[in-house]
Design an enzyme around this catalytic site. Structure first.
Site, short mmCIF file in Angstrom:
data_model
loop_
_atom_site.label_atom_id
_atom_site.label_comp_id
_atom_site.label_asym_id
_atom_site.label_seq_id
_atom_site.Cartn_x
_atom_site.Cartn_y
_atom_site.Cartn_z
CB CYS A 33 -0.96 -0.07 1.38
SG CYS A 33 -0.04 0.10 3.03
CG ASP A 35 -0.42 3.60 3.86
OD1 ASP A 35 0.01 4.43 2.84
OD2 ASP A 35 -1.54 2.99 3.95
CB CYS A 59 -5.14 3.54 5.57
SG CYS A 59 -4.57 2.40 6.76
CB CYS A 103 -3.29 -1.01 8.88
SG CYS A 103 -4.27 -1.30 7.40
FE1 FES Z 1 -1.55 0.50 4.16
FE2 FES Z 1 -3.42 0.54 6.05
S1 FES Z 1 -3.51 0.45 4.18
S2 FES Z 1 -1.45 0.69 6.21
#
Ligand code: FES
Length: 145
Positions: A33, A35, A59, A103
């Site tokens: 993702c 992140d 997110c 996450c």
């Molecule tokens: Fe990447 Fe939540 S979607 S940490």
């Protein structure tokens, strides 16, 4: 879809920020993702975590889990902090939807990465601690963003 606690920690995250001269800093990323989460620990001479702050570029579930994780590690010894798994963080938040479980793993890994940095700086070994595979701290030292 999200529990009240998740919404609360997402909307009012606790312990956001940086710690200057932190005892340990860890940055982890999720390649899928994209992140990123960074955790700062202030650890005293008895290996007790005095303070913990975080920055999350990610997110809402990542923000909520990092916020809860900082609350859980404060006041713990480094060895106790190791036992705070992503499951414990999720339980403290009254659960996460299955697609958001990854996450919470970032939060667990960010704590481990910060502990790893602390152990390296102090040339100590923390029993049971392994370098998290998503630790990207070193890449970032070269490449400030
Ligand atoms: Fe990447 Fe939540 S979607 S940490």
């Amino acid at each position: 879809m999200y529990s009240e606690k998740v919404m609360d920690h997402f909307q009012n995250p606790r312990n956001v920020g940086e710690i200057e001269d932190a005892s340990g800093v860890g940055t982890v990323g999720n390649a899928k993702c994209g992140d990123i989460m960074r955790m700062y620990l202030d650890i005293d001479e008895n290996q007790v975590i005095r303070d913990c702050k975080f920055k999350t570029f990610g997110c809402g579930a990542a923000v909520a889990t990092s916020s809860m994780a900082t609350e859980l590690v404060k006041g713990k010894t480094v060895e106790e902090a190791l036992t705070i798994t992503n499951k414990a963080v999720m339980e403290a938040l009254d659960g996460l939807p299955p697609v958001k479980v990854h996450c919470s793993l970032l939060a667990e890994e960010a704590i481990h990465a910060a502990l790893w940095d602390y152990a390296e700086k102090n040339k100590i070994t923390i029993k049971g601690l392994k370098k998290p595979k998503n630790d990207i701290s070193e890449e970032e030292e070269e490449e400030e963003y």
